[in-house]
Design a protein around this motif. Structure first.
Motif, PDB file in Angstrom:
ATOM      1  N   GLY A   1      -0.047   5.563   8.311  1.00  0.00           N
ATOM      2  CA  GLY A   1      -0.611   4.223   8.376  1.00  0.00           C
ATOM      3  C   GLY A   1       0.223   3.191   7.644  1.00  0.00           C
ATOM      4  N   GLU A   2      -0.012   1.944   8.002  1.00  0.00           N
ATOM      5  CA  GLU A   2       0.713   0.819   7.400  1.00  0.00           C
ATOM      6  C   GLU A   2       0.536   0.794   5.880  1.00  0.00           C
ATOM      7  OE1 GLU A   2       3.276  -2.339   7.483  1.00  0.00           O
ATOM      8  OE2 GLU A   2       2.605  -1.283   9.269  1.00  0.00           O
ATOM      9  N   ASP A   3      -0.698   0.913   5.412  1.00  0.00           N
ATOM     10  CA  ASP A   3      -0.962   0.862   3.968  1.00  0.00           C
ATOM     11  C   ASP A   3      -0.264   2.002   3.231  1.00  0.00           C
ATOM     12  OD1 ASP A   3      -2.500  -1.399   4.341  1.00  0.00           O
ATOM     13  OD2 ASP A   3      -4.415  -0.312   4.303  1.00  0.00           O
ATOM     14  N   PHE A   4      -0.328   3.210   3.806  1.00  0.00           N
ATOM     15  CA  PHE A   4       0.324   4.358   3.180  1.00  0.00           C
ATOM     16  C   PHE A   4       1.829   4.128   3.072  1.00  0.00           C
ATOM     17  CE2 PHE A   4       2.678   8.332   3.495  1.00  0.00           C
ATOM     18  CZ  PHE A   4       2.182   9.010   2.388  1.00  0.00           C
ATOM     19  N   ASN A   5       2.456   3.694   4.172  1.00  0.00           N
ATOM     20  CA  ASN A   5       3.908   3.480   4.183  1.00  0.00           C
ATOM     21  C   ASN A   5       4.334   2.372   3.228  1.00  0.00           C
ATOM     22  OD1 ASN A   5       4.832   5.516   5.905  1.00  0.00           O
ATOM     23  ND2 ASN A   5       4.244   4.357   7.707  1.00  0.00           N
ATOM     24  N   LEU A   6       3.562   1.303   3.174  1.00  0.00           N
ATOM     25  CA  LEU A   6       3.882   0.224   2.217  1.00  0.00           C
ATOM     26  C   LEU A   6       3.798   0.729   0.787  1.00  0.00           C
ATOM     27  CD1 LEU A   6       2.253  -3.034   3.650  1.00  0.00           C
ATOM     28  CD2 LEU A   6       4.661  -2.658   3.092  1.00  0.00           C
ATOM     29  N   ALA A   7       2.736   1.447   0.479  1.00  0.00           N
ATOM     30  CA  ALA A   7       2.555   1.957  -0.883  1.00  0.00           C
ATOM     31  C   ALA A   7       3.661   2.946  -1.256  1.00  0.00           C
ATOM     32  CB  ALA A   7       1.178   2.601  -1.022  1.00  0.00           C
ATOM     33  N   LEU A   8       4.004   3.851  -0.334  1.00  0.00           N
ATOM     34  CA  LEU A   8       5.048   4.834  -0.616  1.00  0.00           C
ATOM     35  C   LEU A   8       6.408   4.146  -0.795  1.00  0.00           C
ATOM     36  CD1 LEU A   8       5.924   7.770  -0.972  1.00  0.00           C
ATOM     37  CD2 LEU A   8       6.188   7.908   1.526  1.00  0.00           C
ATOM     38  N   SER A   9       6.721   3.187   0.066  1.00  0.00           N
ATOM     39  CA  SER A   9       8.016   2.502  -0.072  1.00  0.00           C
ATOM     40  C   SER A   9       8.071   1.712  -1.380  1.00  0.00           C
ATOM     41  CB  SER A   9       8.302   1.620   1.143  1.00  0.00           C
ATOM     42  OG  SER A   9       7.376   0.583   1.288  1.00  0.00           O
ATOM     43  N   LYS A  10       6.945   1.175  -1.817  1.00  0.00           N
ATOM     44  CA  LYS A  10       6.884   0.460  -3.106  1.00  0.00           C
ATOM     45  C   LYS A  10       7.125   1.428  -4.270  1.00  0.00           C
ATOM     46  CE  LYS A  10       3.813  -2.259  -6.060  1.00  0.00           C
ATOM     47  NZ  LYS A  10       2.468  -2.853  -6.178  1.00  0.00           N
ATOM     48  N   ARG A  11       6.417   2.552  -4.267  1.00  0.00           N
ATOM     49  CA  ARG A  11       6.567   3.521  -5.361  1.00  0.00           C
ATOM     50  C   ARG A  11       7.990   4.080  -5.426  1.00  0.00           C
ATOM     51  NH1 ARG A  11       1.929   5.565  -3.044  1.00  0.00           N
ATOM     52  NH2 ARG A  11       2.989   7.550  -2.586  1.00  0.00           N
ATOM     53  N   ARG A  12       8.588   4.293  -4.268  1.00  0.00           N
ATOM     54  CA  ARG A  12       9.958   4.805  -4.256  1.00  0.00           C
ATOM     55  C   ARG A  12      10.946   3.768  -4.806  1.00  0.00           C
ATOM     56  NH1 ARG A  12      10.465   8.393   1.280  1.00  0.00           N
ATOM     57  NH2 ARG A  12       9.469  10.248   0.398  1.00  0.00           N
ATOM     58  N   ALA A  13      10.792   2.518  -4.405  1.00  0.00           N
ATOM     59  CA  ALA A  13      11.661   1.462  -4.938  1.00  0.00           C
ATOM     60  C   ALA A  13      11.479   1.350  -6.454  1.00  0.00           C
ATOM     61  CB  ALA A  13      11.361   0.135  -4.247  1.00  0.00           C
ATOM     62  N   GLN A  14      10.236   1.446  -6.913  1.00  0.00           N
ATOM     63  CA  GLN A  14       9.971   1.382  -8.354  1.00  0.00           C
ATOM     64  C   GLN A  14      10.611   2.559  -9.090  1.00  0.00           C
ATOM     65  OE1 GLN A  14       5.675   1.151  -8.012  1.00  0.00           O
ATOM     66  NE2 GLN A  14       5.683  -1.017  -8.622  1.00  0.00           N
ATOM     67  N   SER A  15      10.581   3.745  -8.501  1.00  0.00           N
ATOM     68  CA  SER A  15      11.200   4.917  -9.126  1.00  0.00           C
ATOM     69  C   SER A  15      12.704   4.724  -9.299  1.00  0.00           C
ATOM     70  CB  SER A  15      10.939   6.178  -8.291  1.00  0.00           C
ATOM     71  OG  SER A  15       9.596   6.530  -8.331  1.00  0.00           O
ATOM     72  N   VAL A  16      13.355   4.201  -8.263  1.00  0.00           N
ATOM     73  CA  VAL A  16      14.795   3.964  -8.335  1.00  0.00           C
ATOM     74  C   VAL A  16      15.095   2.883  -9.377  1.00  0.00           C
ATOM     75  CG1 VAL A  16      16.803   3.093  -7.057  1.00  0.00           C
ATOM     76  CG2 VAL A  16      15.281   4.790  -6.013  1.00  0.00           C
TER      77      VAL A  16
ATOM     78  N   ALA B   1      19.020  -5.764  -6.016  1.00  0.00           N
ATOM     79  CA  ALA B   1      17.790  -5.659  -5.222  1.00  0.00           C
ATOM     80  C   ALA B   1      17.577  -4.183  -4.909  1.00  0.00           C
ATOM     81  CB  ALA B   1      17.906  -6.467  -3.936  1.00  0.00           C
ATOM     82  N   VAL B   2      16.368  -3.702  -5.157  1.00  0.00           N
ATOM     83  CA  VAL B   2      16.003  -2.329  -4.823  1.00  0.00           C
ATOM     84  C   VAL B   2      14.896  -2.423  -3.791  1.00  0.00           C
ATOM     85  CG1 VAL B   2      15.153  -0.123  -5.691  1.00  0.00           C
ATOM     86  CG2 VAL B   2      16.615  -1.536  -7.150  1.00  0.00           C
ATOM     87  N   GLU B   3      15.172  -1.908  -2.588  1.00  0.00           N
ATOM     88  CA  GLU B   3      14.262  -2.093  -1.455  1.00  0.00           C
ATOM     89  C   GLU B   3      13.849  -0.746  -0.865  1.00  0.00           C
ATOM     90  OE1 GLU B   3      16.244  -6.385  -0.261  1.00  0.00           O
ATOM     91  OE2 GLU B   3      16.457  -4.721   1.151  1.00  0.00           O
ATOM     92  N   GLY B   4      12.538  -0.523  -0.799  1.00  0.00           N
ATOM     93  CA  GLY B   4      11.998   0.716  -0.262  1.00  0.00           C
ATOM     94  C   GLY B   4      11.611   0.569   1.198  1.00  0.00           C
ATOM     95  N   HIS B   5      11.824   1.635   1.970  1.00  0.00           N
ATOM     96  CA  HIS B   5      11.533   1.649   3.409  1.00  0.00           C
ATOM     97  C   HIS B   5      10.888   2.979   3.784  1.00  0.00           C
ATOM     98  CE1 HIS B   5      14.051  -1.929   4.078  1.00  0.00           C
ATOM     99  NE2 HIS B   5      14.795  -1.416   3.117  1.00  0.00           N
ATOM    100  N   ALA B   6      10.165   2.988   4.891  1.00  0.00           N
ATOM    101  CA  ALA B   6       9.488   4.193   5.381  1.00  0.00           C
ATOM    102  C   ALA B   6       9.722   4.336   6.880  1.00  0.00           C
ATOM    103  CB  ALA B   6       7.990   4.106   5.083  1.00  0.00           C
ATOM    104  N   ASP B   7       9.311   5.479   7.415  1.00  0.00           N
ATOM    105  CA  ASP B   7       9.388   5.667   8.863  1.00  0.00           C
ATOM    106  C   ASP B   7       8.082   5.210   9.504  1.00  0.00           C
ATOM    107  OD1 ASP B   7       7.490   7.691   8.555  1.00  0.00           O
ATOM    108  OD2 ASP B   7       8.915   9.317   8.849  1.00  0.00           O
ATOM    109  N   ALA B   8       7.929   5.452  10.796  1.00  0.00           N
ATOM    110  CA  ALA B   8       6.762   4.941  11.535  1.00  0.00           C
ATOM    111  C   ALA B   8       5.586   5.914  11.566  1.00  0.00           C
ATOM    112  CB  ALA B   8       7.171   4.580  12.967  1.00  0.00           C
ATOM    113  N   ILE B   9       5.721   7.062  10.913  1.00  0.00           N
ATOM    114  CA  ILE B   9       4.609   8.011  10.865  1.00  0.00           C
ATOM    115  C   ILE B   9       3.689   7.602   9.721  1.00  0.00           C
ATOM    116  CG2 ILE B   9       3.980  10.428  10.469  1.00  0.00           C
ATOM    117  CD1 ILE B   9       5.390  10.009  13.121  1.00  0.00           C
TER     118      ILE B   9
END
Length: 166
Positions: A99-114, A89-97
């Motif tokens: 917006g919700e959409d930005f953090n979800l998208a960034l955590s998704k792209r990072r998990a995909q990169s790994v 399982a590769v799971e992406g996470h973000a901090d609280a800074i």
């Protein structure tokens, strides 16, 4: 009477299997610790936590060259015949800074990169499940008890976790 004997045998077999999985996980933790990453045994299997700073630049999903090297070494371990049947399982996470959409998208792209780096290093794509959580699963508070910003906490929450599942 036979049913109870089967139940006892089944219970003992499950106990032995869980003990074997535990021992195997301990060996896996030892092997991965050599790569200087945060690794521990959890209920699901073995968890490797990659902080953002190890993998990416701030607000980026491009892996750093040294991150690719570490992921390649980890792929070699998890591709060993002892672990080759286990899902990842590769799971992406973000901090609280942000917006919700930005953090979800960034955590998704990072998990995909790994995940892509693991596949590039020989891990079968079919073994990998990708998930992303944005800021919804912090491991430490993003703010201090007085409500002020906690930059160190936010830094810990920007991460990708790789779980070698039981």
């Amino acid at each position: 009477m036979k049913k109870s004997n089967k139940t006892v045998f089944l219970f003992c077999g499950l106990f032995l299997l869980s003990g074997c999985a535990n021992l195997e996980n301990q060996m896996l933790v030892k092997e991965i610790e050599e790569f200087e990453v945060e690794v521990k045994q959890i209920d699901r299997g073995v968890e490797i936590i990659f902080p953002e700073v190890l993998l990416f630049e701030y607000n980026s999903d491009r892996l750093k060259p040294e991150a690719k090297t570490k992921l390649h070494k980890i792929a070699e371990v998890i591709n060993h015949t002892k672990y080759a049947s286990r899902n990842i399982a590769v799971e992406g996470h973000a901090d609280a800074i942000g917006g919700e959409d930005f953090n979800l998208a960034l955590s998704k792209r990072r998990a995909q990169s790994v995940a892509r780096a693991l596949v590039f290093s020989g891990v079968l794509k079919e073994r990998i499940v990708i998930a992303w959580f944005g800021k919804s699963r912090p491991i430490v508070p993003n703010t201090n008890p007085d409500g002020s910003d906690n930059p160190q906490g936010r830094k810990r929450n920007r991460r990708v976790e790789v779980i070698i599942e039981n």
